[in-house]
Design a protein around this motif. Structure first.
Motif, PDB file in Angstrom:
ATOM      1  N   LEU A   1       0.802  -1.229   0.000  1.00 17.95           N
ATOM      2  CA  LEU A   1       0.000   0.000   0.000  1.00 17.95           C
ATOM      3  C   LEU A   1       0.836   1.282   0.000  1.00 17.95           C
ATOM      4  O   LEU A   1       0.255   2.371   0.057  1.00 17.95           O
ATOM      5  N   LEU A   2       2.163   1.187  -0.061  1.00 16.27           N
ATOM      6  CA  LEU A   2       3.055   2.352  -0.076  1.00 16.27           C
ATOM      7  C   LEU A   2       2.723   3.317   1.065  1.00 16.27           C
ATOM      8  O   LEU A   2       2.083   4.345   0.879  1.00 16.27           O
ATOM      9  N   PHE A   3       3.144   2.955   2.265  1.00 21.54           N
ATOM     10  CA  PHE A   3       2.917   3.759   3.469  1.00 21.54           C
ATOM     11  C   PHE A   3       1.425   4.000   3.723  1.00 21.54           C
ATOM     12  O   PHE A   3       1.038   5.034   4.277  1.00 21.54           O
TER      13      PHE A   3
ATOM     14  N   ALA B   1     -10.062   1.727  -4.903  1.00 21.93           N
ATOM     15  CA  ALA B   1      -9.603   0.902  -6.025  1.00 21.93           C
ATOM     16  C   ALA B   1      -9.249  -0.502  -5.557  1.00 21.93           C
ATOM     17  O   ALA B   1      -9.553  -1.493  -6.241  1.00 21.93           O
ATOM     18  N   LEU B   2      -8.610  -0.613  -4.383  1.00 18.38           N
ATOM     19  CA  LEU B   2      -8.237  -1.938  -3.890  1.00 18.38           C
ATOM     20  C   LEU B   2      -9.477  -2.747  -3.523  1.00 18.38           C
ATOM     21  O   LEU B   2      -9.574  -3.937  -3.850  1.00 18.38           O
ATOM     22  N   VAL B   3     -10.438  -2.132  -2.862  1.00 15.53           N
ATOM     23  CA  VAL B   3     -11.665  -2.850  -2.499  1.00 15.53           C
ATOM     24  C   VAL B   3     -12.417  -3.277  -3.763  1.00 15.53           C
ATOM     25  O   VAL B   3     -12.940  -4.398  -3.834  1.00 15.53           O
ATOM     26  N   ALA B   4     -12.463  -2.417  -4.761  1.00 13.71           N
ATOM     27  CA  ALA B   4     -13.114  -2.779  -6.018  1.00 13.71           C
ATOM     28  C   ALA B   4     -12.410  -3.966  -6.668  1.00 13.71           C
ATOM     29  O   ALA B   4     -13.051  -4.857  -7.236  1.00 13.71           O
TER      30      ALA B   4
ATOM     31  N   GLY C   1       6.383  -7.365 -14.496  1.00 13.05           N
ATOM     32  CA  GLY C   1       6.894  -6.511 -13.425  1.00 13.05           C
ATOM     33  C   GLY C   1       5.832  -6.176 -12.400  1.00 13.05           C
ATOM     34  O   GLY C   1       4.652  -6.016 -12.723  1.00 13.05           O
ATOM     35  N   THR C   2       6.252  -6.061 -11.136  1.00 19.69           N
ATOM     36  CA  THR C   2       5.323  -5.685 -10.060  1.00 19.69           C
ATOM     37  C   THR C   2       5.774  -4.454  -9.292  1.00 19.69           C
ATOM     38  O   THR C   2       5.021  -3.931  -8.477  1.00 19.69           O
ATOM     39  N   TRP C   3       6.993  -3.996  -9.513  1.00 16.28           N
ATOM     40  CA  TRP C   3       7.488  -2.792  -8.828  1.00 16.28           C
ATOM     41  C   TRP C   3       8.400  -2.037  -9.772  1.00 16.28           C
ATOM     42  O   TRP C   3       9.112  -2.626 -10.568  1.00 16.28           O
ATOM     43  N   GLY C   4       8.383  -0.720  -9.689  1.00 11.94           N
ATOM     44  CA  GLY C   4       9.270   0.074 -10.531  1.00 11.94           C
ATOM     45  C   GLY C   4       8.758   1.469 -10.789  1.00 11.94           C
ATOM     46  O   GLY C   4       8.778   2.333  -9.898  1.00 11.94           O
ATOM     47  N   PRO C   5       8.238   1.710 -11.982  1.00 16.16           N
ATOM     48  CA  PRO C   5       7.936   3.089 -12.391  1.00 16.16           C
ATOM     49  C   PRO C   5       6.538   3.554 -12.029  1.00 16.16           C
ATOM     50  O   PRO C   5       6.127   4.617 -12.445  1.00 16.16           O
ATOM     51  N   TYR C   6       5.797   2.790 -11.232  1.00 13.23           N
ATOM     52  CA  TYR C   6       4.372   3.057 -11.071  1.00 13.23           C
ATOM     53  C   TYR C   6       4.092   4.301 -10.230  1.00 13.23           C
ATOM     54  O   TYR C   6       2.959   4.787 -10.203  1.00 13.23           O
ATOM     55  N   ASP C   7       5.093   4.808  -9.506  1.00  5.59           N
ATOM     56  CA  ASP C   7       4.905   6.067  -8.785  1.00  5.59           C
ATOM     57  C   ASP C   7       5.740   7.183  -9.400  1.00  5.59           C
ATOM     58  O   ASP C   7       5.941   8.221  -8.784  1.00  5.59           O
ATOM     59  N   GLY C   8       6.215   6.975 -10.629  1.00  4.18           N
ATOM     60  CA  GLY C   8       6.933   8.019 -11.342  1.00  4.18           C
ATOM     61  C   GLY C   8       8.432   7.833 -11.423  1.00  4.18           C
ATOM     62  O   GLY C   8       9.088   8.504 -12.210  1.00  4.18           O
ATOM     63  N   ASP C   9       9.009   6.948 -10.608  1.00  2.00           N
ATOM     64  CA  ASP C   9      10.452   6.713 -10.675  1.00  2.00           C
ATOM     65  C   ASP C   9      10.817   6.050 -12.005  1.00  2.00           C
ATOM     66  O   ASP C   9      10.110   5.170 -12.481  1.00  2.00           O
TER      67      ASP C   9
ATOM     68  N   LEU D   1      -2.573  -0.386  -9.273  1.00  2.00           N
ATOM     69  CA  LEU D   1      -3.181   0.143  -8.057  1.00  2.00           C
ATOM     70  C   LEU D   1      -2.697   1.573  -7.862  1.00  2.00           C
ATOM     71  O   LEU D   1      -1.517   1.800  -7.568  1.00  2.00           O
ATOM     72  N   ALA D   2      -3.599   2.518  -8.047  1.00  2.00           N
ATOM     73  CA  ALA D   2      -3.242   3.931  -7.914  1.00  2.00           C
ATOM     74  C   ALA D   2      -2.733   4.217  -6.506  1.00  2.00           C
ATOM     75  O   ALA D   2      -3.247   3.697  -5.514  1.00  2.00           O
ATOM     76  N   GLY D   3      -1.698   5.048  -6.437  1.00  2.00           N
ATOM     77  CA  GLY D   3      -1.156   5.457  -5.152  1.00  2.00           C
ATOM     78  C   GLY D   3      -0.087   4.546  -4.595  1.00  2.00           C
ATOM     79  O   GLY D   3       0.428   4.790  -3.503  1.00  2.00           O
ATOM     80  N   SER D   4       0.265   3.481  -5.320  1.00  2.00           N
ATOM     81  CA  SER D   4       1.301   2.562  -4.854  1.00  2.00           C
ATOM     82  C   SER D   4       2.375   2.417  -5.918  1.00  2.00           C
ATOM     83  O   SER D   4       2.107   2.551  -7.115  1.00  2.00           O
ATOM     84  N   ASP D   5       3.591   2.111  -5.458  1.00  2.00           N
ATOM     85  CA  ASP D   5       4.679   1.828  -6.396  1.00  2.00           C
ATOM     86  C   ASP D   5       4.763   0.339  -6.709  1.00  2.00           C
ATOM     87  O   ASP D   5       5.676  -0.110  -7.401  1.00  2.00           O
ATOM     88  N   HIS D   6       3.813  -0.430  -6.184  1.00  2.00           N
ATOM     89  CA  HIS D   6       3.723  -1.862  -6.464  1.00  2.00           C
ATOM     90  C   HIS D   6       2.420  -2.150  -7.192  1.00  2.00           C
ATOM     91  O   HIS D   6       1.457  -1.371  -7.108  1.00  2.00           O
ATOM     92  N   ARG D   7       2.382  -3.287  -7.835  1.00  2.00           N
ATOM     93  CA  ARG D   7       1.150  -3.783  -8.450  1.00  2.00           C
ATOM     94  C   ARG D   7       0.703  -5.049  -7.727  1.00  2.00           C
ATOM     95  O   ARG D   7       1.510  -5.954  -7.517  1.00  2.00           O
ATOM     96  N   PRO D   8      -0.571  -5.118  -7.343  1.00  2.06           N
ATOM     97  CA  PRO D   8      -1.062  -6.324  -6.685  1.00  2.06           C
ATOM     98  C   PRO D   8      -0.950  -7.544  -7.588  1.00  2.06           C
ATOM     99  O   PRO D   8      -1.146  -7.458  -8.796  1.00  2.06           O
ATOM    100  N   VAL D   9      -0.655  -8.668  -6.963  1.00  5.17           N
ATOM    101  CA  VAL D   9      -0.569  -9.952  -7.661  1.00  5.17           C
ATOM    102  C   VAL D   9      -1.691 -10.847  -7.165  1.00  5.17           C
ATOM    103  O   VAL D   9      -1.852 -11.036  -5.948  1.00  5.17           O
ATOM    104  N   LEU D  10      -2.480 -11.382  -8.083  1.00  7.04           N
ATOM    105  CA  LEU D  10      -3.550 -12.310  -7.755  1.00  7.04           C
ATOM    106  C   LEU D  10      -3.174 -13.703  -8.257  1.00  7.04           C
ATOM    107  O   LEU D  10      -2.774 -13.863  -9.412  1.00  7.04           O
TER     108      LEU D  10
END
Length: 339
Positions: free
Chosen positions: A123-125, A132-135, A288-296, A322-331
């Protein structure tokens, strides 16, 4: 008139330097070997499990290096430097052999029990979009949700958007910053708790009581991140302390932000205890699940995983934004043995 005399002791104007063409050939040959040297070093590092210091971060990008090794290979072939080409080809083959299978589905066991849909989300802090996560939980019919970087504020917001109705059973360990952890489930939980690993992050765990299947021990995993040299020891010890699989005992599932890819030796050792990486099993192990998703500006890497006991089948995996996180959820949709 006398002929001019010659002096045998006069210095000669000739030299032993190679002709310009020979010098050019040597320069090209050296350039070919220099071009393939990084890939060769990377192959030794990865195949030997030798990542140390800053190389712990570098090795996460091994899939990109596989593509890059085609450059010195093509250069050596084009310039007809066949010894260099042979070494470059060997480097490419070795790295492709460890990375390529992640894009190919594995043969799976076919248990006759119920399905269990497990999702992990960082959830990035606590700042990820709770609606979005509940949906996502609702749309994907998630049975177990493991979250990391879970705060008290995030807990309140998730329930405000309806998570309590979807996943009423929970084991919560909220904390400030990145330390918090939680498990939410559609089915009852027992023997739950929260442990703090050596790197300072919480890990919530519990036994999930799935109707028609053996109970499943699930833990929300979050070892220390190897973001600087002074935390590498904690990163390594946290991964080594993750619960091993119990092939002759209870079913286990580890889901979370492992801060490690399948190219990191500690994660491979954990898998060797009896787990299978769900995304690797379905041929989605390079998503990929982590990286540029928060702008880095960081190439995506795969550090979020669902690890399942090898007795459990893996039907499908998906990675969601997932908006607001630098990770992407994995199902991961798992198939459990029958009770």
């Amino acid at each position: 008139m006398t002929a001019p005399s010659t002096n045998p002791t006069a210095p000669s104007t000739s030299t032993n330097a190679p002709p310009p063409a020979d010098r050019s050939r040597r320069v090209v040959t050296v350039a070919c070997w220099l071009a393939l040297a990084p890939g060769l070093g990377w192959a030794v590092l990865r195949l030997g499990g030798l990542e140390r210091a800053a190389a712990v971060q570098w090795v996460a990008f091994t899939p990109y290096v596989v593509v890059w090794t085609l450059v010195p290979l093509g250069l050596a072939l084009a310039l007809r430097r066949f010894p260099a080409a042979a070494v470059a080809a060997l480097v490419t083959i070795c790295l492709a052999a460890v990375v390529g299978p992640r894009a190919v589905p594995d043969r799976q066991p076919d248990p006759t029990g119920p399905a269990l849909r497990v999702m992990t989300a960082n959830l990035l802090f606590g700042g990820a979009d709770p609606a979005a996560l509940v949906a996502l939980v609702r749309d994907e019919r998630v049975d177990v949700l493991a979250v990391q970087e879970f705060t008290a504020g995030a807990a309140t917001e998730l329930d405000r958007f309806g998570l309590a109705e979807l996943l009423p059973h929970r084991q919560l360990g909220p904390d400030d910053g990145a330390r918090g952890s939680a498990l939410y489930a559609r089915f009852p939980l027992r023997d739950g708790g929260v442990r703090r690993n050596g790197g300072g992050f919480n890990q919530a765990y519990a036994t999930v009581l799935v109707p028609g299947a053996p109970s499943v021990l699930v833990e929300s995993v979050h070892p220390a991140a190897p973001h600087s040299l002074d935390v590498l020891a904690a990163w390594r010890s946290d991964l080594e302390a993750e619960p091993p699989a119990t092939p002759d005992g209870p079913l286990r599932v580890l889901a979370g932000d492992f801060n490690a890819t399948l190219d990191h030796a500690p994660l491979r050792r954990l898998l060797a205890t009896g787990y299978v990486d769900a995304a690797d099993a379905t041929g989605d192990g390079l998503v990929g699940t982590w990286g540029p998703y928060d702008g880095d500006l960081i190439p995506p890497v795969t550090i979020d995983h669902v690890l399942a006991d090898r007795r459990i089948g893996v039907r499908d995996t998906r990675v969601h934004p997932l908006a607001g996180s630098d990770h992407r959820p994995v199902l991961a949709e798992l198939s459990l043995p029958a009770a």
